[in-house]
Design a protein around this motif. Structure first.
Motif, mmCIF file in Angstrom:
data_model
loop_
_atom_site.group_PDB
_atom_site.id
_atom_site.type_symbol
_atom_site.label_atom_id
_atom_site.label_comp_id
_atom_site.label_asym_id
_atom_site.label_seq_id
_atom_site.Cartn_x
_atom_site.Cartn_y
_atom_site.Cartn_z
ATOM 1 N N PHE A 141 0.851 -1.175 0.000
ATOM 2 C CA PHE A 141 0.000 0.000 0.000
ATOM 3 C C PHE A 141 0.890 1.230 0.000
ATOM 4 O O PHE A 141 2.077 1.153 0.319
ATOM 5 N N ARG A 142 0.327 2.356 -0.346
ATOM 6 C CA ARG A 142 1.089 3.595 -0.289
ATOM 7 C C ARG A 142 0.191 4.741 0.135
ATOM 8 O O ARG A 142 -1.026 4.696 -0.030
ATOM 9 N N GLN A 143 0.826 5.739 0.689
ATOM 10 C CA GLN A 143 0.095 6.941 1.082
ATOM 11 C C GLN A 143 1.036 8.127 1.018
ATOM 12 O O GLN A 143 2.175 8.048 1.489
ATOM 13 N N ARG A 161 -3.379 12.627 0.514
ATOM 14 C CA ARG A 161 -4.031 11.645 -0.358
ATOM 15 C C ARG A 161 -4.462 10.431 0.444
ATOM 16 O O ARG A 161 -3.854 10.082 1.460
ATOM 17 N N ARG A 166 -5.003 6.519 1.395
ATOM 18 C CA ARG A 166 -4.183 5.316 1.248
ATOM 19 C C ARG A 166 -4.641 4.529 0.027
ATOM 20 O O ARG A 166 -5.828 4.410 -0.244
ATOM 21 N N GLU A 167 -3.691 3.986 -0.689
ATOM 22 C CA GLU A 167 -3.995 3.265 -1.933
ATOM 23 C C GLU A 167 -3.381 1.873 -1.917
ATOM 24 O O GLU A 167 -2.187 1.727 -1.646
ATOM 25 N N VAL A 204 -1.691 -0.907 -3.758
ATOM 26 C CA VAL A 204 -0.869 -0.889 -4.966
ATOM 27 C C VAL A 204 -0.860 -2.258 -5.643
ATOM 28 O O VAL A 204 -1.112 -2.367 -6.845
ATOM 29 N N ALA A 223 -3.389 -2.254 -8.651
ATOM 30 C CA ALA A 223 -4.180 -1.048 -8.888
ATOM 31 C C ALA A 223 -4.014 -0.635 -10.342
ATOM 32 O O ALA A 223 -2.934 -0.832 -10.931
ATOM 33 N N SER A 269 -3.551 2.158 -11.497
ATOM 34 C CA SER A 269 -2.547 3.210 -11.627
ATOM 35 C C SER A 269 -1.126 2.662 -11.785
ATOM 36 O O SER A 269 -0.230 3.393 -12.224
ATOM 37 N N ASP A 314 4.024 8.680 -8.050
ATOM 38 C CA ASP A 314 4.299 7.445 -7.314
ATOM 39 C C ASP A 314 4.993 7.728 -5.983
ATOM 40 O O ASP A 314 5.175 6.817 -5.172
ATOM 41 N N PHE A 349 -7.744 -3.998 -1.657
ATOM 42 C CA PHE A 349 -7.205 -2.648 -1.805
ATOM 43 C C PHE A 349 -7.718 -1.711 -0.717
ATOM 44 O O PHE A 349 -7.208 -0.604 -0.563
#
Length: 126
Positions: A37-39, A43, A45-46, A48, A60, A62, A89, A108
């Motif tokens: 995951f990333r944040q 923004r 949290r997404e 990945v 994802a 993206s 990114d 996700f």
């Protein structure tokens, strides 16, 4: 106790590549779902990418076709190969791990991810 140790990351230029690693210890079973995951500031949290013990992967939109998640299922070590990096990114990336046999469809959202790493910073400059 499950422990996750992230490594890799750092800085890259737009179009460059980086690889993140996550070593999982303390988990005694053979089936799992593992995710990245990333944040970034401001923004949400997404999710990945995710992979289960059977090798099924999810991405994802993206990052599809740019990022690749892989694993050594015996050693429970996981990698996220990130190619064609873009400034968007840039984020703190988190390794996550859960005991589900398969990654759920709503992986996700973080569902089923019981354990989280401390996060590692990725910075991409234009």
């Amino acid at each position: 106790e499950v422990r996750l140790a992230e490594s890799g990351g750092g800085s890259a230029q737009s179009g460059g590549s980086l690889t993140l690693s996550c070593a999982v210890s303390g988990y005694r079973y053979d089936t799992y779902c593992m995710g990245w995951f990333r944040q970034s500031p401001g923004r949400a949290r997404e999710g990945v990418a995710a992979i289960d013990s059977y090798g099924n992967t999810k991405y994802a939109d993206s990052v599809k076709d740019r990022f690749t998640i892989s694993q050594d299922s015996v050693a429970k070590t996981f990698w996220l190969q990130m190619n064609e990096l873009q400034p968007e990114d840039s984020a703190t990336y988190y390794c996550t791990f859960g005991a589900d046999d398969y990654c759920p469809n709503n992986w996700f959202l973080g569902h089923g991810m019981d354990d989280w790493g401390k996060g590692i910073l990725v910075s991409v400059s234009s």
